[in-house]
Design a protein around this motif. Structure first.
Motif, PDB file in Angstrom:
ATOM      1  N   GLU A  35      -8.083  21.116  -1.965  1.00  0.00           N
ATOM      2  CA  GLU A  35      -8.139  19.674  -1.740  1.00  0.00           C
ATOM      3  C   GLU A  35      -7.818  18.878  -2.992  1.00  0.00           C
ATOM      4  OE1 GLU A  35     -11.903  18.726   0.019  1.00  0.00           O
ATOM      5  OE2 GLU A  35     -10.952  18.936   1.981  1.00  0.00           O
ATOM      6  N   VAL A  36      -7.244  19.526  -3.992  1.00  0.00           N
ATOM      7  CA  VAL A  36      -7.027  18.837  -5.261  1.00  0.00           C
ATOM      8  C   VAL A  36      -6.134  17.597  -5.057  1.00  0.00           C
ATOM      9  CG1 VAL A  36      -5.009  20.202  -5.902  1.00  0.00           C
ATOM     10  CG2 VAL A  36      -6.416  19.171  -7.672  1.00  0.00           C
ATOM     11  N   LEU A  37      -6.495  16.555  -5.762  1.00  0.00           N
ATOM     12  CA  LEU A  37      -5.752  15.304  -5.655  1.00  0.00           C
ATOM     13  C   LEU A  37      -4.689  15.273  -6.737  1.00  0.00           C
ATOM     14  CD1 LEU A  37      -5.741  12.506  -4.248  1.00  0.00           C
ATOM     15  CD2 LEU A  37      -7.178  11.711  -6.102  1.00  0.00           C
ATOM     16  N   ARG A  38      -3.432  15.218  -6.336  1.00  0.00           N
ATOM     17  CA  ARG A  38      -2.350  15.173  -7.313  1.00  0.00           C
ATOM     18  C   ARG A  38      -1.915  13.744  -7.546  1.00  0.00           C
ATOM     19  NH1 ARG A  38      -1.070  20.531  -7.228  1.00  0.00           N
ATOM     20  NH2 ARG A  38      -1.738  21.431  -5.278  1.00  0.00           N
TER      21      ARG A  38
ATOM     22  N   ASP B 198      -0.008  12.062  -4.880  1.00  0.00           N
ATOM     23  CA  ASP B 198      -0.684  11.614  -3.663  1.00  0.00           C
ATOM     24  C   ASP B 198      -1.065  10.146  -3.738  1.00  0.00           C
ATOM     25  OD1 ASP B 198      -0.556  14.155  -2.691  1.00  0.00           O
ATOM     26  OD2 ASP B 198      -2.520  14.720  -3.461  1.00  0.00           O
ATOM     27  N   LEU B 199      -1.007   9.608  -4.938  1.00  0.00           N
ATOM     28  CA  LEU B 199      -1.541   8.269  -5.120  1.00  0.00           C
ATOM     29  C   LEU B 199      -0.487   7.174  -5.029  1.00  0.00           C
ATOM     30  CD1 LEU B 199      -4.138   9.026  -7.895  1.00  0.00           C
ATOM     31  CD2 LEU B 199      -4.556   8.557  -5.497  1.00  0.00           C
TER      32      LEU B 199
ATOM     33  N   ASP C 279       3.652   6.183  -3.229  1.00  0.00           N
ATOM     34  CA  ASP C 279       4.781   6.616  -2.417  1.00  0.00           C
ATOM     35  C   ASP C 279       5.928   7.010  -3.333  1.00  0.00           C
ATOM     36  OD1 ASP C 279       3.419   6.065  -0.076  1.00  0.00           O
ATOM     37  OD2 ASP C 279       3.939   3.940  -0.212  1.00  0.00           O
TER      38      ASP C 279
ATOM     39  N   THR D 171      -2.998  -0.532 -13.871  1.00  0.00           N
ATOM     40  CA  THR D 171      -3.483   0.216 -12.711  1.00  0.00           C
ATOM     41  C   THR D 171      -2.395   1.032 -12.024  1.00  0.00           C
ATOM     42  OG1 THR D 171      -4.377  -1.952 -12.224  1.00  0.00           O
ATOM     43  CG2 THR D 171      -5.208  -0.165 -10.924  1.00  0.00           C
ATOM     44  N   ASP D 172      -1.180   0.489 -11.998  1.00  0.00           N
ATOM     45  CA  ASP D 172      -0.163   1.085 -11.140  1.00  0.00           C
ATOM     46  C   ASP D 172       0.211   2.499 -11.575  1.00  0.00           C
ATOM     47  OD1 ASP D 172       1.755   1.436  -9.255  1.00  0.00           O
ATOM     48  OD2 ASP D 172       2.726  -0.505  -9.594  1.00  0.00           O
ATOM     49  N   ARG D 173       0.165   3.431 -10.619  1.00  0.00           N
ATOM     50  CA  ARG D 173       0.538   4.819 -10.925  1.00  0.00           C
ATOM     51  C   ARG D 173       2.040   5.033 -10.889  1.00  0.00           C
ATOM     52  NH1 ARG D 173      -3.808   8.459 -11.150  1.00  0.00           N
ATOM     53  NH2 ARG D 173      -5.685   7.202 -11.142  1.00  0.00           N
ATOM     54  N   ARG D 174       2.769   4.059 -10.404  1.00  0.00           N
ATOM     55  CA  ARG D 174       4.234   4.194 -10.416  1.00  0.00           C
ATOM     56  C   ARG D 174       4.709   3.883 -11.824  1.00  0.00           C
ATOM     57  NH1 ARG D 174       5.324   0.230  -5.573  1.00  0.00           N
ATOM     58  NH2 ARG D 174       3.625  -0.717  -6.704  1.00  0.00           N
TER      59      ARG D 174
END
Lengths: 400, 156
Positions: free
Chosen positions: B16-19, B22-23, B25, B151-154
Motif C-alpha cells: 500500500e506504499v504511497l508513491r 500517486d499524488l 496526475d 505545496t504543489d507536487r507537480r
C-alpha cells in the motif's frame, strides 16, 4: 450584531460542538478530555469533564435530536456519550460507549449523519469508518470505506439524504462516497450524485487545483453542491450535474474549515485567522468579504498593525518583515518609538491564531444566520453571517 | 554492529506504499514530446525577446511547463530560458509584466523563482534579480501563490 467573543483558554481548542439549544458547549482544549460548558449570560462556565480517551481528542460532534456526543481521538478510538441517570444518585451523567473502529491510525474527524443513526469517522488509516448501532449485540459497529483512498482522511461531511458522504484527504482529493448500510438505511432517492449506491461507491472524485491536501469538505444544504478547501490556498465548488467546477485561488494563506450558510454562500476560515465569505451560483463563485470587520474592532482598541495588517496581498511589507528590514538596512534594532513600525504583535483580527473549526450556530428559514469558530488561540467566536464587510473597504480603512 | 538492514528498501514490501506519482496526475505528454516542446518554446521566447515582448515571452514559457519525472532536460531548458527573460526585464516593468499573466502562470512563475533560488550558485543569475521578482510577484499574487508553489507536487 457584532461578534460575540469568548476566551475559553489560553491553549488551542482542537474541536467544539454545541448542544441543540446552544446552551451547552463541548470543547477539547488540546487534551485527552472533553470539557462541557454551560452558558451563563455572557460567560461559559465549565461544568463537566469527559475523560476516557488516552490521547488527544481530534473531533467532537453533538447530535441535536438524540442528544448524544461522539468524540474521536488519536488513540484510534471513538466514544459515544449518552446522558443517563446515575443508578445511585439519580443525577444525570454522561456515560461513554466504546465504538469498535478497527483502525490502526488516529481518528481525525467525526460527524453524525443527519438522521443520527450513523456517524462517520475519518482516520489516518486511509479509511473512513461508517458506524451504525447493532441492536442485537448492543454495540456500535464500523464498516470501512477504503478504496480508492491513498492517504489520511482529514474531514468528512454527510449529505442530507443520510447516505452519501464527502471526504477530504491528504492524497490531494475530495471524494463523495456512498455510506449506505443495508440494516439501517432506506434506499435513497436518485440524486445528482447517482442512483445506484451500494456501500463504498465512489460518486465523485475531485483533485485540488494545485496539489494541496484537502482540509475541509462540505455539502450545500440541498446536498447538490460540494465545496472543499485545500492547502494550496484555494477553495473549490463543484456542481456535479453541470458538471461545473469553480476554483478560487486565494491571495492569502490556506483555509482549513468551511461551513455552508445557504445554497449560494459559504463561510470559510483558516490560517489567516478571519472568516471569509464566498458566494456564487452555477454561473461562478467569488469572495465577497469577511465577517471580521477590522475597522470596527479597531475603533475600540486603537490602531493595530502586524502580520494581518493589510489583508493578503503585499502583506510581506508590514509587521515582522518591516522590522527585520529596518534592522538590516538602518540598524534599528529597537521597536516602536519614532519608528513607523509598530511593536504591537497583536493581529488585526479577532482570532489571534489559526481558526480550525467553523460550525453553523443559528439557522433561520434555511439560512444560517450565525456561525461559531474556534481556533488555536483558545477563543470561541459567534459571528453574524449578515455582517459581511468587503476586504477592499477594510484595506482602505487600514491605510487611513 | 550489522547496519546493512538500514539500506533495505522496505517500501518494496509494502503493497500500500504511497508513491509521489500517486499524488498528482501525470503529464499526458511523453518525455520526448515534452523536450521537443521545450526547445520550440526556447526559440519562440528568443524571437519574442528580440521584439521586446517580455510579457509574451513569459506567457509562452510558463504555459504547460514540464513537470514530473523523466523530463529533466526539458526542465533545464525551460528554467534557463525563463532566467534569461527574468534577467533581461527592466526592474520598472516587472509589475506590469506580472499583472499581464494568468493566475496559473503566476503560480508557475513562483515555482521557477523558488527553483532558481534553490540551485547551487543560483544558476547564472544574480540573487537580487530573483528576489526582486519574488517581491513583485508576491505583491500581485499574494502569499497564497507562495503556498501553492511550495505545496504543489507537480515540481517544475
Amino acid at each position: 450584531m457584532p461578534p460575540e467573543v469568548f476566551t475559553l483558554a489560553q491553549i488551542p481548542i482542537t474541536a467544539h460542538a454545541f448542544s441543540a439549544n446552544r446552551k451547552e458547549l463541548a470543547a477539547s482544549l488540546n487534551s485527552n478530555d472533553v470539557r462541557l460548558y454551560t452558558r451563563n449570560g455572557s460567560e461559559w462556565t465549565p461544568t463537566e469533564t469527559l475523560s476516557e480517551h488516552d490521547k488527544l481528542i481530534t473531533s467532537i460532534d453533538w447530535a441535536p435530536r438524540s442528544n448524544r456526543i461522539v468524540t474521536a481521538s488519536q488513540d484510534r478510538n471513538a466514544y459515544v456519550w449518552t446522558e443517563t441517570p446515575d443508578p445511585e444518585s439519580g443525577k444525570l451523567i454522561w456515560k461513554p460507549t466504546l465504538v469498535l473502529l478497527r483502525i490502526n491510525r488516529a481518528a481525525t474527524h467525526v460527524r453524525w449523519s443527519p438522521l443520527e443513526n450513523k456517524f462517520a469517522v475519518a482516520s489516518g488509516a486511509r479509511a473512513i469508518a461508517v458506524c451504525s448501532f447493532d441492536e442485537e449485540s448492543n454495540w456500535w459497529v464500523a464498516k470501512h470505506i477504503k478504496k480508492p483512498i491513498r492517504s489520511t482522511v482529514l474531514s468528512v461531511d454527510w449529505h442530507p439524504n443520510n447516505v452519501l458522504l464527502a471526504a477530504g484527504s491528504a492524497d490531494m482529493k475530495a471524494r463523495v462516497f456512498s455510506g449506505y448500510i443495508k440494516e439501517v438505511d432506506e434506499r435513497p432517492a436518485p440524486s445528482v450524485w447517482g442512483s445506484k449506491l451500494p456501500f463504498n461507491t465512489v460518486c465523485g472524485e475531485f483533485s485540488s487545483p494545485a496539489g494541496g491536501w484537502v482540509h475541509a469538505v462540505g455539502f450545500s444544504p440541498s446536498g447538490d453542491i460540494l465545496a472543499f478547501a485545500s492547502h494550496d490556498s484555494s477553495i473549490t465548488v463543484v456542481y456535479p450535474s453541470g458538471p461545473a467546477i469553480f476554483t478560487i485561488r486565494l491571495p492569502s494563506l490556506p483555509l482549513v474549515a468551511l461551513s455552508w450558510i445557504s445554497e449560494e454562500s459559504i463561510v470559510a476560515a483558516g490560517h489567516d485567522c478571519k472568516p471569509l465569505v464566498y458566494a456564487g451560483s452555477e454561473q461562478g463563485w467569488q469572495e465577497v468579504g469577511t465577517l471580521d470587520d477590522a475597522s470596527s474592532s479597531k475603533a475600540s482598541e486603537g490602531p493595530r498593525s502586524g502580520f494581518g495588517g493589510s489583508g493578503g496581498v503585499g502583506r510581506l511589507k508590514t509587521g515582522a518583515f518591516a522590522t527585520f528590514r529596518d534592522a538590516d538596512t538602518r540598524g534599528q534594532s529597537t521597536l516602536g518609538g519614532a519608528s513607523s513600525v509598530s511593536s504591537d504583535t497583536k493581529l488585526n483580527t479577532i482570532h489571534q491564531n489559526t481558526i480550525t473549526s467553523v460550525r453553523p450556530y443559528e439557522e433561520h428559514g434555511g439560512y444560517v444566520t450565525k456561525v461559531s469558530t474556534t481556533g488555536v488561540d483558545g477563543t470561541l467566536v459567534i459571528w453574524d453571517t449578515n455582517e459581511v464587510s468587503t476586504l477592499t473597504g477594510k484595506m482602505g480603512g487600514v491605510r487611513i | 554492529m550489522e547496519t546493512a538492514f538500514r539500506k533495505i528498501d522496505i517500501d518494496k514490501y509494502d503493497e500500500e506504499v504511497l508513491r509521489d506519482e500517486d499524488l498528482y496526475d501525470a503529464d499526458p505528454r511523453d518525455p520526448g514530446q515534452v523536450l521537443e516542446e521545450a526547445r520550440q518554446r526556447q526559440a519562440a521566447v528568443r524571437s519574442s525577446l528580440a521584439k521586446n515582448d517580455t510579457a509574451g515571452a513569459l506567457a509562452v514559457i510558463l504555459d504547460n511547463a514540464p513537470y514530473g519525472p523523466n523530463v529533466d532536460e526539458a526542465k533545464q531548458i525551460t528554467l534557463s530560458t525563463l532566467l534569461t527573460i527574468l534577467n533581461s526585464t527592466k526592474a520598472t516593468e516587472i509589475t506590469s509584466v506580472i499583472k499581464a499573466l494568468t493566475p496559473d502562470a503566476q503560480d508557475t512563475l513562483m515555482k521557477y523563482i523558488y527553483k532558481g533560488m534553490a540551485m547551487p550558485g543560483w544558476g547564472d543569475i544574480s540573487g537580487s534579480v530573483l528576489l526582486g521578482w519574488h517581491e513583485k510577484l508576491t505583491e500581485v499574487a499574494g502569499v497564497g501563490s507562495i503556498v501553492r508553489a511550495i505545496t504543489d507536487r507537480r515540481i517544475v
